[in-house]
Design a protein around this motif. Sequence first.
Motif, PDB file in Angstrom:
ATOM      1  N   GLY A  13       5.353  23.006 -63.041  1.00  0.00           N
ATOM      2  CA  GLY A  13       4.234  23.375 -63.904  1.00  0.00           C
ATOM      3  C   GLY A  13       4.492  22.961 -65.339  1.00  0.00           C
ATOM      4  O   GLY A  13       5.449  23.412 -65.956  1.00  0.00           O
ATOM      5  N   MET A  14       3.655  22.084 -65.873  1.00  0.00           N
ATOM      6  CA  MET A  14       3.874  21.544 -67.216  1.00  0.00           C
ATOM      7  C   MET A  14       2.753  22.014 -68.155  1.00  0.00           C
ATOM      8  O   MET A  14       2.156  21.237 -68.873  1.00  0.00           O
ATOM      9  N   GLY A  15       2.519  23.341 -68.170  1.00  0.00           N
ATOM     10  CA  GLY A  15       1.607  23.917 -69.157  1.00  0.00           C
ATOM     11  C   GLY A  15       2.373  24.208 -70.434  1.00  0.00           C
ATOM     12  O   GLY A  15       3.446  23.636 -70.667  1.00  0.00           O
ATOM     13  N   ILE A  16       1.847  25.122 -71.248  1.00  0.00           N
ATOM     14  CA  ILE A  16       2.542  25.445 -72.499  1.00  0.00           C
ATOM     15  C   ILE A  16       3.944  25.971 -72.236  1.00  0.00           C
ATOM     16  O   ILE A  16       4.897  25.569 -72.915  1.00  0.00           O
ATOM     17  N   MET A  17       4.103  26.854 -71.241  1.00  0.00           N
ATOM     18  CA  MET A  17       5.410  27.457 -71.011  1.00  0.00           C
ATOM     19  C   MET A  17       6.364  26.477 -70.334  1.00  0.00           C
ATOM     20  O   MET A  17       7.529  26.373 -70.707  1.00  0.00           O
ATOM     21  N   GLY A  18       5.863  25.760 -69.333  1.00  0.00           N
ATOM     22  CA  GLY A  18       6.702  24.751 -68.684  1.00  0.00           C
ATOM     23  C   GLY A  18       7.191  23.731 -69.699  1.00  0.00           C
ATOM     24  O   GLY A  18       8.369  23.349 -69.716  1.00  0.00           O
ATOM     25  N   GLY A  19       6.286  23.316 -70.563  1.00  0.00           N
ATOM     26  CA  GLY A  19       6.656  22.347 -71.597  1.00  0.00           C
ATOM     27  C   GLY A  19       7.690  22.917 -72.556  1.00  0.00           C
ATOM     28  O   GLY A  19       8.666  22.247 -72.913  1.00  0.00           O
ATOM     29  N   ALA A  20       7.486  24.166 -72.959  1.00  0.00           N
ATOM     30  CA  ALA A  20       8.423  24.794 -73.904  1.00  0.00           C
ATOM     31  C   ALA A  20       9.803  24.954 -73.262  1.00  0.00           C
ATOM     32  O   ALA A  20      10.829  24.746 -73.915  1.00  0.00           O
ATOM     33  N   PHE A  21       9.831  25.310 -71.975  1.00  0.00           N
ATOM     34  CA  PHE A  21      11.133  25.429 -71.296  1.00  0.00           C
ATOM     35  C   PHE A  21      11.784  24.058 -71.104  1.00  0.00           C
ATOM     36  O   PHE A  21      13.007  23.933 -71.204  1.00  0.00           O
ATOM     37  N   ALA A  22      10.981  23.057 -70.860  1.00  0.00           N
ATOM     38  CA  ALA A  22      11.548  21.700 -70.743  1.00  0.00           C
ATOM     39  C   ALA A  22      12.232  21.308 -72.050  1.00  0.00           C
ATOM     40  O   ALA A  22      13.355  20.778 -72.050  1.00  0.00           O
ATOM     41  N   MET A  23      11.568  21.594 -73.152  1.00  0.00           N
ATOM     42  CA  MET A  23      12.151  21.246 -74.455  1.00  0.00           C
ATOM     43  C   MET A  23      13.419  22.052 -74.734  1.00  0.00           C
ATOM     44  O   MET A  23      14.415  21.526 -75.218  1.00  0.00           O
ATOM     45  N   ALA A  24      13.364  23.363 -74.439  1.00  0.00           N
ATOM     46  CA  ALA A  24      14.516  24.229 -74.732  1.00  0.00           C
ATOM     47  C   ALA A  24      15.691  23.910 -73.807  1.00  0.00           C
ATOM     48  O   ALA A  24      16.848  23.861 -74.245  1.00  0.00           O
ATOM     49  N   LEU A  25      15.408  23.691 -72.525  1.00  0.00           N
ATOM     50  CA  LEU A  25      16.492  23.372 -71.582  1.00  0.00           C
ATOM     51  C   LEU A  25      17.038  21.972 -71.849  1.00  0.00           C
ATOM     52  O   LEU A  25      18.222  21.719 -71.688  1.00  0.00           O
ATOM     53  N   GLY A  26      16.151  21.083 -72.268  1.00  0.00           N
ATOM     54  CA  GLY A  26      16.580  19.715 -72.574  1.00  0.00           C
ATOM     55  C   GLY A  26      17.662  19.686 -73.644  1.00  0.00           C
ATOM     56  O   GLY A  26      18.586  18.858 -73.582  1.00  0.00           O
ATOM     57  N   LYS A  27      17.571  20.615 -74.581  1.00  0.00           N
ATOM     58  CA  LYS A  27      18.589  20.669 -75.650  1.00  0.00           C
ATOM     59  C   LYS A  27      19.959  21.078 -75.127  1.00  0.00           C
ATOM     60  O   LYS A  27      20.968  20.861 -75.790  1.00  0.00           O
ATOM     61  N   LEU A  28      19.987  21.709 -73.943  1.00  0.00           N
ATOM     62  CA  LEU A  28      21.272  22.093 -73.341  1.00  0.00           C
ATOM     63  C   LEU A  28      21.853  20.940 -72.521  1.00  0.00           C
ATOM     64  O   LEU A  28      22.868  21.100 -71.861  1.00  0.00           O
ATOM     65  N   ALA A  29      21.188  19.802 -72.534  1.00  0.00           N
ATOM     66  CA  ALA A  29      21.681  18.556 -71.932  1.00  0.00           C
ATOM     67  C   ALA A  29      22.014  18.640 -70.443  1.00  0.00           C
ATOM     68  O   ALA A  29      23.124  18.335 -70.016  1.00  0.00           O
ATOM     69  N   PRO A  30      21.062  19.061 -69.617  1.00  0.00           N
ATOM     70  CA  PRO A  30      21.309  19.019 -68.169  1.00  0.00           C
ATOM     71  C   PRO A  30      21.416  17.564 -67.704  1.00  0.00           C
ATOM     72  O   PRO A  30      20.878  16.668 -68.370  1.00  0.00           O
ATOM     73  N   ALA A  31      22.111  17.362 -66.576  1.00  0.00           N
ATOM     74  CA  ALA A  31      22.296  16.001 -66.057  1.00  0.00           C
ATOM     75  C   ALA A  31      20.938  15.315 -65.862  1.00  0.00           C
ATOM     76  O   ALA A  31      20.751  14.155 -66.269  1.00  0.00           O
ATOM     77  N   ARG A  32      20.019  16.007 -65.197  1.00  0.00           N
ATOM     78  CA  ARG A  32      18.660  15.489 -65.005  1.00  0.00           C
ATOM     79  C   ARG A  32      17.671  16.624 -65.231  1.00  0.00           C
ATOM     80  O   ARG A  32      17.918  17.765 -64.842  1.00  0.00           O
ATOM     81  N   LEU A 162      22.217  32.859 -65.805  1.00  0.00           N
ATOM     82  CA  LEU A 162      20.854  32.766 -66.324  1.00  0.00           C
ATOM     83  C   LEU A 162      20.759  33.420 -67.712  1.00  0.00           C
ATOM     84  O   LEU A 162      20.136  32.880 -68.632  1.00  0.00           O
ATOM     85  N   GLU A 163      21.406  34.570 -67.865  1.00  0.00           N
ATOM     86  CA  GLU A 163      21.398  35.248 -69.177  1.00  0.00           C
ATOM     87  C   GLU A 163      21.986  34.349 -70.256  1.00  0.00           C
ATOM     88  O   GLU A 163      21.481  34.296 -71.385  1.00  0.00           O
ATOM     89  N   SER A 164      23.057  33.648 -69.892  1.00  0.00           N
ATOM     90  CA  SER A 164      23.692  32.756 -70.857  1.00  0.00           C
ATOM     91  C   SER A 164      22.742  31.622 -71.258  1.00  0.00           C
ATOM     92  O   SER A 164      22.617  31.283 -72.443  1.00  0.00           O
ATOM     93  N   LEU A 165      22.051  31.039 -70.282  1.00  0.00           N
ATOM     94  CA  LEU A 165      21.073  29.990 -70.592  1.00  0.00           C
ATOM     95  C   LEU A 165      19.975  30.525 -71.518  1.00  0.00           C
ATOM     96  O   LEU A 165      19.557  29.861 -72.466  1.00  0.00           O
ATOM     97  N   ILE A 166      19.515  31.727 -71.203  1.00  0.00           N
ATOM     98  CA  ILE A 166      18.422  32.332 -71.986  1.00  0.00           C
ATOM     99  C   ILE A 166      18.850  32.495 -73.447  1.00  0.00           C
ATOM    100  O   ILE A 166      18.105  32.169 -74.367  1.00  0.00           O
ATOM    101  N   ARG A 167      20.077  32.975 -73.632  1.00  0.00           N
ATOM    102  CA  ARG A 167      20.580  33.119 -75.012  1.00  0.00           C
ATOM    103  C   ARG A 167      20.695  31.768 -75.694  1.00  0.00           C
ATOM    104  O   ARG A 167      20.339  31.613 -76.865  1.00  0.00           O
ATOM    105  N   ARG A 168      21.195  30.787 -74.944  1.00  0.00           N
ATOM    106  CA  ARG A 168      21.378  29.472 -75.549  1.00  0.00           C
ATOM    107  C   ARG A 168      20.034  28.813 -75.885  1.00  0.00           C
ATOM    108  O   ARG A 168      19.959  27.953 -76.765  1.00  0.00           O
TER     109      ARG A 168
END
Lengths: 284, 284
Positions: A13-32, A162-168
């Motif tokens: 889901g790439m709505g406002i929240m999906g997009g915001a999580f993509a941006m926030a998780l992207g900063k944590l540099a996942p492999a893909r 998950l808690e650690s990701l949320i904080r990061r």
Amino acid sequence: MKPIEECTVGIAGMGIMGGAFAMALGKLAPARLLTCDPDAGAAGAALAGGVIHEAFTDPAEMLGRCDLVYLCVNPSALPGFMGGRMGDFKSGALITDIAGVKGNIAKILEAGLRDDLDYIPGHPMAGSEKGGYAQARRCDFRGKNYILTPLKRNRAENLSYLESLIRRMGFGRITVTTPEDHDRKIAFTSQLCHVIAASLVDCEADTGITRFGGGSFEDLTRIAMLNAPMWAELFLGNRDELLARIDQFAESLGAIRGLIAGGGAAALEARLRAVRERRAAMAG
Amino acid sequence: MKPIEECTVGIAGMGIMGGAFAMALGKLAPARLLTCDPDAGAAGAALAGGVIHEAFTDPAEMLGRCDLVYLCVNPSALPGFMGGRMGDFKSGALITDIAGVKGNIAKILEAGLRDDLDYIPGHPMAGSEKGGYAQARRCDFRGKNYILTPLKRNRAENLSYLESLIRRMGFGRITVTTPEDHDRKIAFTSQLCHVIAASLVDCEADTGITRFGGGSFEDLTRIAMLNAPMWAELFLGNRDELLARIDQFAESLGAIRGLIAGGGAAALEARLRAVRERRAAMAG
């Protein structure tokens, strides 16, 4: 779970929240970082913007590869999405969602979840009255509240992960509670507030009234610019708790009305002073 | 009236609003800027900060020198202040006030005003839930609404003069209307909103509830940090209009409650959509 840098992360889901999580998780540099959305336009925009690595319209193509899945589909679509796709998830995957009502979802999941998957229901208290991927950059996670309503079967290390990701990602307080407690409290802090804002606009037909606005009306009705289908769904999905909260509020409204009608300043002042003190005691 | 650069301007009351008007009027470079306040501390702070030229505790010493007087005393003190001091004003002075309820004040003034004075009642829609001179710098006039409720006897050139000052102080829309229209509309945009905010805090005893806040509750209850004596006074001073507005709001709340209780998504969605459209049509 592997470190996030070695994980393939999927966002459904790439709505406002999906997009915001993509941006926030992207900063944590996942492999893909992958996404799936039936609207190829939103997913394509995220891809073109460099926010994700790959986009799919068919969830099955994405889910089989993901170690971590953020479900950011509409709450009403969530049970159907999960029910029809149990075979698609990668073994050992950690799954979470962002739906604003948790009781019904928890029940559906307990019943049908594959044994080798771990699903931790969650509710990030961030968003906007404006929806859609184009609004994702305006959705700020910093310092915001996050509620988790774990299932009994959740693995403790996955909850910590998950808690650690949320904080990061920048969120502030994380509260771990039951789905019932979540729904009761969210009916107050979120749904009741939207009902109030809607009622306040609903009761005044004169659109020129804002010439007489000094900030209060504007503050109280910003959230009246609501996404009607989504909020109707959230109200009805948490109906009993919300009705109880509306009645609770109406009782206080009636009591304060009574003090005004009575005309005595002392009792009214005392009640307003108690309100001020309680609001001050409510951190945040 | 002389140009402001040749006027002696007096501000009665050095609270948040008196202080904010002193700062805003000071930028227009009046010949002299004076204040009177029974609290020598607030007036002294304004003097020490270079915001005013002279401070008095006795209003009589100030009023006799002023071409323009801004009355920024508490609304309840205003009739007493004016009634006892008719002899103190300088002949030809232009007087205005900032009280949030206008009907009662207009009546008192029509009765007792000296013939050589011109008093234009006004209501600047700016302020803060925090009071006191120390908060004056946080009171931003830019773009805010200003309501004027002129008396029949007001001189047209004085009304234009005051409007010009108001614009030069940074205010946005100026609305000229009757005291009755002001009080009816302000009961909605301001007083009802404060009653709602107070009721929302009043009905929930759990101060930990803000862990579940996502912005809506915070937006709706910021103004619940209210100055109890002042708001009790404003509520009671506009009681009939406010009670009618509370009932109007309660009716809409009940109707939306009914739609939620009914459980049908279509009618609820339609009402929420109408709310969104109306709020969008309400400029500002």
